[in-house]
Motif scaffolding. Structure first.
Motif, PDB file in Angstrom:
ATOM      1  N   HIS A 132      -1.238  -3.560   1.043  1.00  0.00           N
ATOM      2  CA  HIS A 132       0.094  -3.347   0.278  1.00  0.00           C
ATOM      3  C   HIS A 132      -0.344  -1.992  -0.539  1.00  0.00           C
ATOM      4  O   HIS A 132       0.339  -2.776  -1.723  1.00  0.00           O
ATOM      5  CB  HIS A 132       0.474  -4.217  -0.161  1.00  0.00           C
ATOM      6  CG  HIS A 132       0.672  -5.985   0.800  1.00  0.00           C
ATOM      7  ND1 HIS A 132       0.757  -6.589  -0.160  1.00  0.00           N
ATOM      8  CD2 HIS A 132       0.886  -6.125   2.304  1.00  0.00           C
ATOM      9  CE1 HIS A 132       1.395  -7.725   0.825  1.00  0.00           C
ATOM     10  NE2 HIS A 132       0.668  -7.049   2.356  1.00  0.00           N
ATOM     11  N   PRO A 133      -1.236  -1.330   0.301  1.00  0.00           N
ATOM     12  CA  PRO A 133      -1.529  -0.210  -1.283  1.00  0.00           C
ATOM     13  C   PRO A 133       0.281   0.278  -1.615  1.00  0.00           C
ATOM     14  O   PRO A 133       1.256   0.416  -0.651  1.00  0.00           O
ATOM     15  CB  PRO A 133      -2.228   0.828  -0.245  1.00  0.00           C
ATOM     16  CG  PRO A 133      -2.710   0.303   1.215  1.00  0.00           C
ATOM     17  CD  PRO A 133      -1.437  -1.132   1.006  1.00  0.00           C
ATOM     18  N   PRO A 134       0.196   1.085  -2.819  1.00  0.00           N
ATOM     19  CA  PRO A 134       1.951   1.417  -3.115  1.00  0.00           C
ATOM     20  C   PRO A 134       2.242   2.605  -2.394  1.00  0.00           C
ATOM     21  O   PRO A 134       3.705   2.552  -2.026  1.00  0.00           O
ATOM     22  CB  PRO A 134       0.744   1.623  -4.901  1.00  0.00           C
ATOM     23  CG  PRO A 134       0.338   1.419  -4.605  1.00  0.00           C
ATOM     24  CD  PRO A 134      -0.448   0.911  -3.975  1.00  0.00           C
ATOM     25  N   TYR A 135       1.582   3.252  -2.113  1.00  0.00           N
ATOM     26  CA  TYR A 135       2.276   4.541  -1.448  1.00  0.00           C
ATOM     27  C   TYR A 135       2.815   4.067  -0.133  1.00  0.00           C
ATOM     28  O   TYR A 135       3.738   4.091   0.297  1.00  0.00           O
ATOM     29  CB  TYR A 135       1.619   5.717  -1.522  1.00  0.00           C
ATOM     30  CG  TYR A 135       2.036   6.104  -3.233  1.00  0.00           C
ATOM     31  CD1 TYR A 135       2.939   7.066  -2.961  1.00  0.00           C
ATOM     32  CD2 TYR A 135       0.753   6.119  -3.758  1.00  0.00           C
ATOM     33  CE1 TYR A 135       3.260   7.757  -4.157  1.00  0.00           C
ATOM     34  CE2 TYR A 135       1.468   6.513  -5.147  1.00  0.00           C
ATOM     35  CZ  TYR A 135       2.297   7.457  -5.999  1.00  0.00           C
ATOM     36  OH  TYR A 135       2.122   7.847  -6.830  1.00  0.00           O
ATOM     37  N   SER A 163     -10.882  -1.952  -6.183  1.00  0.00           N
ATOM     38  CA  SER A 163     -10.860  -1.438  -7.448  1.00  0.00           C
ATOM     39  C   SER A 163     -10.197  -0.113  -7.355  1.00  0.00           C
ATOM     40  O   SER A 163     -10.435   0.247  -8.543  1.00  0.00           O
ATOM     41  CB  SER A 163     -12.842  -0.826  -7.865  1.00  0.00           C
ATOM     42  OG  SER A 163     -13.121  -0.027  -6.848  1.00  0.00           O
ATOM     43  N   HIS A 164      -9.448   0.267  -6.168  1.00  0.00           N
ATOM     44  CA  HIS A 164      -9.116   1.458  -5.857  1.00  0.00           C
ATOM     45  C   HIS A 164      -7.328   0.910  -6.068  1.00  0.00           C
ATOM     46  O   HIS A 164      -6.464   2.136  -5.630  1.00  0.00           O
ATOM     47  CB  HIS A 164      -9.673   2.412  -4.944  1.00  0.00           C
ATOM     48  CG  HIS A 164     -10.872   2.799  -4.968  1.00  0.00           C
ATOM     49  ND1 HIS A 164     -11.170   3.633  -4.208  1.00  0.00           N
ATOM     50  CD2 HIS A 164     -11.340   2.609  -5.668  1.00  0.00           C
ATOM     51  CE1 HIS A 164     -12.799   4.013  -3.891  1.00  0.00           C
ATOM     52  NE2 HIS A 164     -13.250   3.540  -5.252  1.00  0.00           N
ATOM     53  N   GLY A 165      -7.095  -0.319  -6.712  1.00  0.00           N
ATOM     54  CA  GLY A 165      -5.881  -0.420  -6.789  1.00  0.00           C
ATOM     55  C   GLY A 165      -5.011  -0.470  -5.698  1.00  0.00           C
ATOM     56  O   GLY A 165      -4.001  -0.285  -5.498  1.00  0.00           O
ATOM     57  N   LEU A 166      -6.215  -0.895  -3.816  1.00  0.00           N
ATOM     58  CA  LEU A 166      -5.363  -0.919  -2.797  1.00  0.00           C
ATOM     59  C   LEU A 166      -4.892  -2.185  -2.476  1.00  0.00           C
ATOM     60  O   LEU A 166      -4.233  -2.134  -1.580  1.00  0.00           O
ATOM     61  CB  LEU A 166      -6.329  -0.077  -1.705  1.00  0.00           C
ATOM     62  CG  LEU A 166      -5.871   1.101  -1.679  1.00  0.00           C
ATOM     63  CD1 LEU A 166      -6.836   2.186  -2.956  1.00  0.00           C
ATOM     64  CD2 LEU A 166      -6.768   1.537  -0.132  1.00  0.00           C
ATOM     65  N   VAL A 167      -5.744  -2.748  -2.897  1.00  0.00           N
ATOM     66  CA  VAL A 167      -5.110  -4.352  -3.351  1.00  0.00           C
ATOM     67  C   VAL A 167      -4.689  -5.309  -4.904  1.00  0.00           C
ATOM     68  O   VAL A 167      -5.826  -4.775  -5.185  1.00  0.00           O
ATOM     69  CB  VAL A 167      -5.961  -5.017  -2.315  1.00  0.00           C
ATOM     70  CG1 VAL A 167      -5.435  -7.152  -2.254  1.00  0.00           C
ATOM     71  CG2 VAL A 167      -6.814  -4.868  -0.769  1.00  0.00           C
TER      72      VAL A 167
END
Ligand SMILES: [Zn+2]
Length: 197
Positions: free
Chosen positions: A96-99, A23-27
Motif C-alpha cells: 500500500h505505497p502512499p502515492y 525501508s523506502h516506506g512502501l510497506v
C-alpha cells in the motif's frame, strides 16, 4: 525447515528485497504480502508478517491449485489465481505505497508513459473494489492485469506488481510508486515558485 541451498538463496534475496520496500516506506506494519513461484506452487509470506523484520522462516509454500497451507497471507487467493492464469509470472508483490494508494482510492489509473522507466507498464488500471482476501478481489485483479499485465491498482486498497522474478517485481513496485508521485505532482502539485504575498 531445512532448505536446499538454491532455494535458501532465492528466499534470502526475496527477504532482503522486502526489507528494502519497507525501508523506502512502501510497506508499513504487516500491510503487504509477496510470493515467488517454485515448482507446482509458490512461496508466500505468512499472515501478519512484517516486511521490515521478515526472515526466511516467514515464507510458506502452497500449491497453485488446491487448498492453502496453514498460516499463509490472507491474500493467498489473489496470488494463487495470478500464478494459475499468467504462466509467465514468477513473482508477485502487493502493498500500500502512499502515492499509488492515493490513486487507488480515487479510482484513477496511472499513466506509465509519463516516465521513460515506466513506459513498459503502459496504463496501470484499477481493479474494482472487492473485500481484501476474497475470491472476488482475485478475479478483479486478473481483469485489471489483462493477459500481459505487469501492474495494477486495487480500488480503495493498494497496488500490485508481477514479474518474471522477485527483483524485477520489486523494482516495478518502486517505479510504480515513483510514477504515482510524479503523476500526483504533475496533476495536483503546488506551483514550483509560489506567488509572493
Ligand atoms: Zn492489501
Amino acid at each position: 525447515m531445512a532448505l536446499k541451498p538454491f532455494l535458501l538463496m532465492m528466499l534470502d534475496q526475496a527477504t532482503e528485497l522486502c526489507h528494502r520496500l519497507a525501508s523506502h516506506g512502501l510497506v508499513v506494519a504487516s500491510d503487504g504480502n509477496a510470493s515467488v513461484r517454485r515448482g507446482d506452487g509458490f512461496y508466500i509470506t505468512c499472515t501478519l508478517s512484517e516486511f521490515e523484520t521478515l526472515t526466511v522462516e516467514d515464507w510458506r509454500w502452497m500449491p497453485v491449485t488446491g487448498a492453502p497451507t496453514t498460516g499463509v497471507s490472507s491474500e493467498w487467493r489473489m496470488h494463487q489465481v495470478i500464478f494459475r492464469h499468467l504462466p509467465f509470472v514468477g513473482a508477485i508483490v502487493h502493498c500500500h505505497p502512499p502515492y499509488a494508494t492515493s490513486f487507488a482510492v480515487k479510482g484513477e489509473p496511472l499513466e506509465g508513459s509519463l516516465l521513460t522507466e515506466t513506459g513498459d507498464l503502459e496504463r496501470i488500471m484499477v481493479a474494482k473494489f472487492a473485500a481484501p482476501g476474497s475470491g472476488a478481489l482475485a478475479k478483479a485483479v486478473i481483469d485489471a492485469l489483462g493477459e500481459t499485465g505487469k501492474a495494477c491498482l486495487l480500488k480503495q486498497h493498494g497496488a500490485l506488481t508481477v514479474g518474471q522474478n522477485f527483483r524485477e517485481t520489486v523494482q516495478r513496485m518502486e517505479r510504480l510508486e515513483r510514477l504515482a508521485m510524479v503523476q500526483w505532482l504533475v496533476t495536483r502539485g503546488y506551483p514550483a515558485h509560489p506567488t509572493p504575498t
